[in-house]
Scaffold this motif. Structure first.
Motif, PDB file in Angstrom:
ATOM      1  N   ALA A 159       0.553  -1.403   0.026  1.00 50.04           N
ATOM      2  CA  ALA A 159      -0.473  -0.122  -0.218  1.00 50.04           C
ATOM      3  C   ALA A 159       0.585   1.084   0.093  1.00 50.04           C
ATOM      4  O   ALA A 159       0.979   2.301  -0.544  1.00 50.04           O
ATOM      5  CB  ALA A 159      -1.096   0.065   1.142  1.00 50.04           C
ATOM      6  N   ASP A 160       2.124   1.479   0.716  1.00 51.29           N
ATOM      7  CA  ASP A 160       2.997   2.352   0.547  1.00 51.29           C
ATOM      8  C   ASP A 160       3.378   2.469  -0.703  1.00 51.29           C
ATOM      9  O   ASP A 160       3.760   3.805  -1.332  1.00 51.29           O
ATOM     10  CB  ASP A 160       3.966   2.215   1.943  1.00 51.29           C
ATOM     11  CG  ASP A 160       3.408   2.144   3.070  1.00 51.29           C
ATOM     12  OD1 ASP A 160       2.268   2.600   3.014  1.00 51.29           O
ATOM     13  OD2 ASP A 160       4.286   1.535   4.056  1.00 51.29           O
ATOM     14  N   ALA A 161       4.310   1.088  -1.228  1.00 51.59           N
ATOM     15  CA  ALA A 161       4.483   1.675  -2.397  1.00 51.59           C
ATOM     16  C   ALA A 161       3.989   2.265  -3.479  1.00 51.59           C
ATOM     17  O   ALA A 161       4.323   3.318  -4.744  1.00 51.59           O
ATOM     18  CB  ALA A 161       5.154  -0.060  -3.109  1.00 51.59           C
ATOM     19  N   LYS A 162       2.165   1.953  -3.807  1.00 50.07           N
ATOM     20  CA  LYS A 162       1.350   2.193  -4.569  1.00 50.07           C
ATOM     21  C   LYS A 162       1.274   3.759  -3.883  1.00 50.07           C
ATOM     22  O   LYS A 162       1.207   4.797  -4.814  1.00 50.07           O
ATOM     23  CB  LYS A 162      -0.379   1.615  -4.073  1.00 50.07           C
ATOM     24  CG  LYS A 162      -0.286   0.184  -4.816  1.00 50.07           C
ATOM     25  CD  LYS A 162      -1.476  -0.610  -4.258  1.00 50.07           C
ATOM     26  CE  LYS A 162      -1.574  -1.963  -4.929  1.00 50.07           C
ATOM     27  NZ  LYS A 162      -2.790  -3.023  -4.662  1.00 50.07           N
ATOM     28  N   THR A 163       1.211   3.922  -2.886  1.00 54.00           N
ATOM     29  CA  THR A 163       0.514   5.474  -2.329  1.00 54.00           C
ATOM     30  C   THR A 163       1.738   6.258  -3.284  1.00 54.00           C
ATOM     31  O   THR A 163       1.686   7.045  -3.785  1.00 54.00           O
ATOM     32  CB  THR A 163       0.591   6.336  -0.494  1.00 54.00           C
ATOM     33  OG1 THR A 163      -0.259   4.850  -0.284  1.00 54.00           O
ATOM     34  CG2 THR A 163       0.814   7.319  -0.769  1.00 54.00           C
ATOM     35  N   ILE A 175       1.832   9.398  -6.037  1.00 55.05           N
ATOM     36  CA  ILE A 175       2.317  10.414  -6.058  1.00 55.05           C
ATOM     37  C   ILE A 175       2.999  10.582  -6.889  1.00 55.05           C
ATOM     38  O   ILE A 175       3.658  12.406  -6.920  1.00 55.05           O
ATOM     39  CB  ILE A 175       2.923  10.855  -4.252  1.00 55.05           C
ATOM     40  CG1 ILE A 175       2.936  10.842  -2.803  1.00 55.05           C
ATOM     41  CG2 ILE A 175       4.671  12.239  -4.123  1.00 55.05           C
ATOM     42  CD1 ILE A 175       2.970  10.517  -1.893  1.00 55.05           C
ATOM     43  N   LYS A 176       4.157  10.262  -7.522  1.00 56.43           N
ATOM     44  CA  LYS A 176       5.517  10.424  -8.300  1.00 56.43           C
ATOM     45  C   LYS A 176       4.435  10.827  -9.443  1.00 56.43           C
ATOM     46  O   LYS A 176       4.841  11.800 -10.198  1.00 56.43           O
ATOM     47  CB  LYS A 176       5.790   9.515  -8.539  1.00 56.43           C
ATOM     48  CG  LYS A 176       7.305   8.451  -7.765  1.00 56.43           C
ATOM     49  CD  LYS A 176       7.741   7.310  -8.329  1.00 56.43           C
ATOM     50  CE  LYS A 176       9.117   7.488  -7.240  1.00 56.43           C
ATOM     51  NZ  LYS A 176       9.561   5.866  -7.955  1.00 56.43           N
ATOM     52  N   ILE A 209      -0.581  15.796  -2.354  1.00 56.51           N
ATOM     53  CA  ILE A 209       1.025  15.353  -2.263  1.00 56.51           C
ATOM     54  C   ILE A 209       1.510  15.785  -0.939  1.00 56.51           C
ATOM     55  O   ILE A 209       1.941  15.141  -0.001  1.00 56.51           O
ATOM     56  CB  ILE A 209       1.764  16.507  -3.172  1.00 56.51           C
ATOM     57  CG1 ILE A 209       1.456  15.680  -4.972  1.00 56.51           C
ATOM     58  CG2 ILE A 209       3.202  16.261  -2.830  1.00 56.51           C
ATOM     59  CD1 ILE A 209       2.479  16.321  -5.703  1.00 56.51           C
ATOM     60  N   LYS A 210       0.834  16.813   0.000  1.00 54.49           N
ATOM     61  CA  LYS A 210       1.540  17.591   0.807  1.00 54.49           C
ATOM     62  C   LYS A 210       0.701  16.523   2.512  1.00 54.49           C
ATOM     63  O   LYS A 210       1.493  16.073   3.223  1.00 54.49           O
ATOM     64  CB  LYS A 210       1.320  18.558   1.150  1.00 54.49           C
ATOM     65  CG  LYS A 210       1.370  19.412   2.766  1.00 54.49           C
ATOM     66  CD  LYS A 210       1.355  20.678   2.686  1.00 54.49           C
ATOM     67  CE  LYS A 210       1.627  21.487   3.949  1.00 54.49           C
ATOM     68  NZ  LYS A 210       1.320  23.374   4.298  1.00 54.49           N
TER      69      LYS A 210
END
Length: 114
Positions: free
Chosen positions: A32-36, A40-41, A110-111
């Motif tokens: 999930a962190d990788a998807k987030t 963001i990128k 993004i923030k």
């Protein structure tokens, strides 16, 4: 008797949360962190595109306004031309406002997620 009950509860808890299930929970949060991070990128790239579009739209509006002022002061515009040009400039202004809103929304996203 209480010690035996606590022992069974502890044993049941250990069986319920076996190491493979605990690892599965960790892996799912890391994906999930990788998807987030990927989102963001993409959002940062999209934000840069919006900034470029915004800059171009502002330049286009400034050019149209300068051209309008030049022709209007020379008296070369008919009332219909004035109406068309002002309508075009108002559409351009609305487009700029929409881009501003999209940029603010992306910047907040993004923030929030970094």
């Amino acid at each position: 008797m209480k010690k035996l009950i606590y022992a069974f509860i502890l044993l049941g808890g250990l069986i319920y949360l076996s190491p493979s299930e605990v690892m599965a929970q960790v892996v799912s949060t890391s994906t999930a962190d990788a998807k987030t991070q990927e989102k963001i990128k993409k959002s940062k790239v999209q934000l840069e595109k919006y900034k470029e579009d915004h800059r171009k739209a502002v330049e286009k509006l400034a050019k149209a306004r300068a051209d309008y002022d030049k022709k209007n002061s020379a008296g070369k515009l008919s009332p219909n031309d004035v109406e068309k040009i002002t309508k075009k400039m108002s559409k351009q202004s609305n487009s700029i406002e929409k881009l501003d809103k999209k940029m603010r929304k992306l910047a907040e996203y993004i923030k929030k997620n970094t």
